[in-house]
Design an enzyme around this catalytic site. Sequence first.
Site, PDB file in Angstrom:
ATOM      1  N   ASP A   1      29.415  30.163  30.483  1.00 48.49           N
ATOM      2  CA  ASP A   1      30.536  30.197  29.547  1.00 48.49           C
ATOM      3  C   ASP A   1      31.547  31.170  30.140  1.00 48.49           C
ATOM      4  OD1 ASP A   1      32.327  30.667  27.520  1.00 48.49           O
ATOM      5  OD2 ASP A   1      30.904  31.721  26.213  1.00 48.49           O
TER       6      ASP A   1
ATOM      7  N   LYS B   1      43.269  33.004  31.976  1.00 48.91           N
ATOM      8  CA  LYS B   1      42.915  31.739  31.328  1.00 48.91           C
ATOM      9  C   LYS B   1      44.153  31.113  30.686  1.00 48.91           C
ATOM     10  CE  LYS B   1      38.984  29.891  28.788  1.00 48.91           C
ATOM     11  NZ  LYS B   1      37.769  30.212  28.045  1.00 48.91           N
TER      12      LYS B   1
ATOM     13  N   GLU C   1      33.769  23.748  25.090  1.00 49.81           N
ATOM     14  CA  GLU C   1      33.089  24.869  24.437  1.00 49.81           C
ATOM     15  C   GLU C   1      32.493  24.494  23.078  1.00 49.81           C
ATOM     16  OE1 GLU C   1      36.079  27.933  24.675  1.00 49.81           O
ATOM     17  OE2 GLU C   1      35.785  28.137  26.830  1.00 49.81           O
TER      18      GLU C   1
ATOM     19  N   ASP D   1      36.051  26.849  16.417  1.00 42.14           N
ATOM     20  CA  ASP D   1      35.891  27.858  17.471  1.00 42.14           C
ATOM     21  C   ASP D   1      37.225  28.572  17.708  1.00 42.14           C
ATOM     22  OD1 ASP D   1      35.450  29.283  19.769  1.00 42.14           O
ATOM     23  OD2 ASP D   1      34.722  27.616  20.976  1.00 42.14           O
TER      24      ASP D   1
END
Length: 636
Positions: A13, A88, A193, A219
């Site tokens: 992850d 990211k 994810e 999420d």
Amino acid sequence: MAKEHEGRAVGIDLGTTYSCVAVWLDQHQRVEIIHNDQGNRTTPSFVAFNNEQRLMVMLLRINLLLTLKTLSLVNFYFYYLLLHVYAKRLTGRKFSDLVVQRDILLWPFKVISGVNDKPMITVNYKGQEKHFCAEEISSMLLTKMREVAEAYLGSPVKNAVVTVPAYFNDSQRKATIDAGTIAGLNVIRIINEPTAAAIAYGLDKRNDCDGNRNIFVFDLGGGTFDVSILTIKGDLFEVKATAGNTHLGGEDFDNRMVNYFVEELKKKNKVDIKQNPKSLRRLRTACERAKRILSFAFVTTVEVDALFMGIDFSSSITRAKFEELNMDFFNECMNIVDTCLRDSKIYKSNIDDIVLVGGSSRIPKVQELLLEFFKGKELFMGINPDEAVAYGAAVQAAILSEGFKNAPNLVLRDVTPLSLGIATYKENIMSVVIPRNTSIPVKKTNGYFTLYDNQCIVDFPVYEGERPRATDNNLLGSFRLHCLPAPRGHPLEACFSIDENGILTVTAREISTGNMNAITITNDKERLSMFDIEKMIKEAAKYHVEDMQFLRRAKVMCALDSCVYNMKNALKKNNVNLILTPQEIEKINNAITVAMNLLDKNNKEKEIDVLEGHLEDLESMSKHLISKANNFIFLG
Ligand code: AMP
């Protein structure tokens, strides 16, 4: 089903704030979350540079014995800090992208435009200005996670399943695979994810349900927001719909609070700290802490000593104010929830479980809005939000690689998050070939016609997005098809295929003449070329050697320091004059002085070999002293 990949693969992850690596333990038929060399199950997604070295936060911690908490307190006065969350947010985006332009104003380092408008992070490293793309920063973290896994497994790790936000687009997924390659990893599958979290949640649940079980995964992390709806039917985990925003998360909530206090400072103290990255960074750290406190308290204070021009900043903020500052973001989250549910064609009353993942899902207002939306249905927060995603990735890795004989029997079917299509030449209309939320892998073909008589060249601009006007969407790439001269209306076709990783290949051909001309978009200009990747692999290896040298130096310095300390104490003992001759005492004292000089912070010119040589001498003196002392006690 034959397994596709040799050896054992791990699940990673690659989170915005923390990363986590896990592996399926075949013998015990369970997933193990792997501890890093600090004994922690998650590793901060930080890469820091200073003038002398690149540091993963881990190394910094070994050296300075600081915890992450204290790191944020000292606020990195001396370090250029690169949070992976920044990288990211840049992944797969252009420098001129408005979102990038807005973001970089608040970041504590410079971002410039590179080749093809690629955003490049600028740092000072070893006295030189260095530029890194987002993939390189991510690859540094992936390398770290690979090493963590290798230390645990005791063998090299080549293959990995890596997770990405469900809403990552084609370029961002490709960029993640490139980051894996730079880190020496073969990314055997990219999974979303929330899907990974759903696997972690549903792995045991599938036995207790007869028929379908509909799971809603919410999420909300540090930089991204994803929702997914999955149906579990026996061993089949089928994603029905996914939606999200790769630019919405805890960082945005922090920024709102930062801006609020920046304005307060302007009014009360008549200062503008916007132009001072260090002050902004310290204020942001304090705001992030306050935000977490507001998840259980109704009011908190934000204090930063000597924030700017000697001003000790102190103010308070209530939960209600925090909610007011971010209400538009929270409402956007709920709109996305609604869209996802509508896309899935599942009624909210038919959702069996609502699973919360991601640190920001702890915010009370977010939970309140969700409860209201789902008419009071219980929210499940039982899975560890920090580990669930890596857990699911490890399960998927076990399914795909042959090193695991007892991997769970599970079939994962995901969807594509964005519609994909071609701009029709004249009207600039988005002609959708694959609508969003189509199950992948998928292959679809659409027919097209030439617009003019004897048209020999046809352009195929490929877009992703939901806007009807093609140019409002994201251009993935464009290619040309050469045709034979023919009257207008000459038939052509374009075939879109998406693989299991969500990566797109488009081919086009001329059909009626029987001539075939196929072109594939595999390496659009967003993506790194093989040349770039190879160059980056070499650089990564160079940094790795430097990191190892840094670690070697840090270890010898620590050992030298403790040896000096022990010997000084030993010399203080009363009986030392009875054990050693005056010449021996003088020799040890001289050696201690040399060691202290070597340990002196200002003495930068110390070769590792010199340090290690001196440590060896000192250790042998120490042994000599101990053996003499033992003899003395024994004879006495
Ligand atoms: P993740 O990417 O899932 O690790 O989430 C990290 C984000 O969650 C960061 O923005 C944190 O500030 C935020 N976060 C963690 N704990 C809390 C909390 N108790 N309340 C609000 N936000 C939190």
